[in-house]
Design a protein around this motif. Sequence first.
Motif, PDB file in Angstrom:
ATOM      1  N   PRO A   1       0.812  -1.218   0.000  1.00  0.00           N
ATOM      2  CA  PRO A   1       0.000   0.000   0.000  1.00  0.00           C
ATOM      3  C   PRO A   1       0.847   1.271   0.000  1.00  0.00           C
ATOM      4  CG  PRO A   1       0.032  -0.967   2.185  1.00  0.00           C
ATOM      5  CD  PRO A   1       0.760  -1.924   1.274  1.00  0.00           C
ATOM      6  N   SER A   2       0.280   2.314  -0.552  1.00  0.00           N
ATOM      7  CA  SER A   2       0.857   3.664  -0.504  1.00  0.00           C
ATOM      8  C   SER A   2       2.224   3.781  -1.147  1.00  0.00           C
ATOM      9  CB  SER A   2       0.935   4.153   0.950  1.00  0.00           C
ATOM     10  OG  SER A   2      -0.328   4.094   1.545  1.00  0.00           O
ATOM     11  N   ALA A   3       2.524   2.925  -2.100  1.00  0.00           N
ATOM     12  CA  ALA A   3       3.810   3.020  -2.804  1.00  0.00           C
ATOM     13  C   ALA A   3       3.553   2.935  -4.305  1.00  0.00           C
ATOM     14  CB  ALA A   3       4.747   1.898  -2.369  1.00  0.00           C
ATOM     15  N   ILE A   4       4.074   3.902  -5.022  1.00  0.00           N
ATOM     16  CA  ILE A   4       4.005   3.894  -6.480  1.00  0.00           C
ATOM     17  C   ILE A   4       5.437   3.817  -6.978  1.00  0.00           C
ATOM     18  CG2 ILE A   4       3.341   5.173  -8.541  1.00  0.00           C
ATOM     19  CD1 ILE A   4       1.077   6.404  -6.882  1.00  0.00           C
ATOM     20  N   PHE A   5       5.723   2.763  -7.738  1.00  0.00           N
ATOM     21  CA  PHE A   5       7.086   2.524  -8.191  1.00  0.00           C
ATOM     22  C   PHE A   5       7.303   3.156  -9.566  1.00  0.00           C
ATOM     23  CE2 PHE A   5       6.117  -0.614  -5.041  1.00  0.00           C
ATOM     24  CZ  PHE A   5       7.251  -0.579  -4.246  1.00  0.00           C
ATOM     25  N   ASP A   6       8.410   3.897  -9.701  1.00  0.00           N
ATOM     26  CA  ASP A   6       8.719   4.553 -10.972  1.00  0.00           C
ATOM     27  C   ASP A   6       8.813   3.517 -12.084  1.00  0.00           C
ATOM     28  OD1 ASP A   6       8.808   7.016  -9.683  1.00  0.00           O
ATOM     29  OD2 ASP A   6      10.972   6.912  -9.349  1.00  0.00           O
TER      30      ASP A   6
ATOM     31  N   GLU B   1       9.824   2.554   0.477  1.00  0.00           N
ATOM     32  CA  GLU B   1       9.118   1.744  -0.516  1.00  0.00           C
ATOM     33  C   GLU B   1       9.818   0.397  -0.713  1.00  0.00           C
ATOM     34  OE1 GLU B   1       9.020   4.457  -3.815  1.00  0.00           O
ATOM     35  OE2 GLU B   1       7.217   5.458  -3.066  1.00  0.00           O
ATOM     36  N   ALA B   2      11.145   0.397  -0.657  1.00  0.00           N
ATOM     37  CA  ALA B   2      11.902  -0.855  -0.779  1.00  0.00           C
ATOM     38  C   ALA B   2      11.596  -1.781   0.396  1.00  0.00           C
ATOM     39  CB  ALA B   2      13.398  -0.559  -0.873  1.00  0.00           C
ATOM     40  N   LEU B   3      11.523  -1.216   1.587  1.00  0.00           N
ATOM     41  CA  LEU B   3      11.153  -2.032   2.759  1.00  0.00           C
ATOM     42  C   LEU B   3       9.751  -2.611   2.589  1.00  0.00           C
ATOM     43  CD1 LEU B   3      12.485   0.082   5.756  1.00  0.00           C
ATOM     44  CD2 LEU B   3      13.191  -2.235   5.125  1.00  0.00           C
ATOM     45  N   ALA B   4       8.836  -1.805   2.080  1.00  0.00           N
ATOM     46  CA  ALA B   4       7.448  -2.258   1.911  1.00  0.00           C
ATOM     47  C   ALA B   4       7.361  -3.392   0.896  1.00  0.00           C
ATOM     48  CB  ALA B   4       6.569  -1.084   1.485  1.00  0.00           C
TER      49      ALA B   4
ATOM     50  N   ALA C   1      17.813   0.752   4.762  1.00  0.00           N
ATOM     51  CA  ALA C   1      17.521  -0.627   5.150  1.00  0.00           C
ATOM     52  C   ALA C   1      16.919  -1.470   4.035  1.00  0.00           C
ATOM     53  CB  ALA C   1      16.560  -0.614   6.340  1.00  0.00           C
ATOM     54  N   GLY C   2      16.207  -0.859   3.096  1.00  0.00           N
ATOM     55  CA  GLY C   2      15.537  -1.638   2.073  1.00  0.00           C
ATOM     56  C   GLY C   2      16.210  -1.616   0.723  1.00  0.00           C
ATOM     57  N   LEU C   3      16.918  -0.544   0.440  1.00  0.00           N
ATOM     58  CA  LEU C   3      17.543  -0.400  -0.874  1.00  0.00           C
ATOM     59  C   LEU C   3      18.730  -1.333  -1.040  1.00  0.00           C
ATOM     60  CD1 LEU C   3      17.439   3.481  -1.237  1.00  0.00           C
ATOM     61  CD2 LEU C   3      16.171   1.807  -2.603  1.00  0.00           C
TER      62      LEU C   3
END
Length: 197
Positions: free
Chosen positions: A78-83, A111-114, A145-147
């Motif tokens: 949710p709440s993430a729009i990926f380029d 967003e990467a964590l999500a 942490a996610g990238l």
Amino acid sequence: MNPNSRGAQIAEELLNNFPLSSNASPSEFLNFYWNKYVDNYGSNNSLNGTVFENFVILALAREGIDNIYHQTELTYVPSAIFDVFLYNPEKPIALSIKTSLRERWKQADLEALAIKQVHKDADCFVLTLSDSEVLTRRSRSTNYAGLDGFILANTNEFDDFVNYLRSMQFDIAGFSPIIKESRNCYTANELRNQFNL
């Protein structure tokens, strides 16, 4: 890539007005057309990001990368729009595309964590033109942490990354059902018939 967007129109105009050899590497393609954009349209903060995204997508497509999702949302993230999102069942790839980083890398990291909560094996990268900011981020790698990394799109790093992507097959993602087995679903008609309602 929305063909009606101003960013896509500018990319198309530049490609038509300034043809480039098909032998140009992905980074040469990006450098050439980014410089043509700045020379012909100036730097416009409201357009820079979308124009750059369009050039990245075009650079990937001209190298044979297929099924490129652009500005997309994923089920269960949710709440993430990926380029850019490239779907491979074993290793999805999410790209955050930024002309400069400043604090924007933090959103990409969240967003990467999500996405990794849902797609554990996903790789998430930031593609950018800002070498000084990438050096700073790399020197502080414990701050995210996610990238999985930062890639300078106007250097050989991008060429190497595209070669890596070319070794993978990207598919149309299709639809992800919420329920694993549909046979456990009853329709109202089935219940009425079964129980004489």
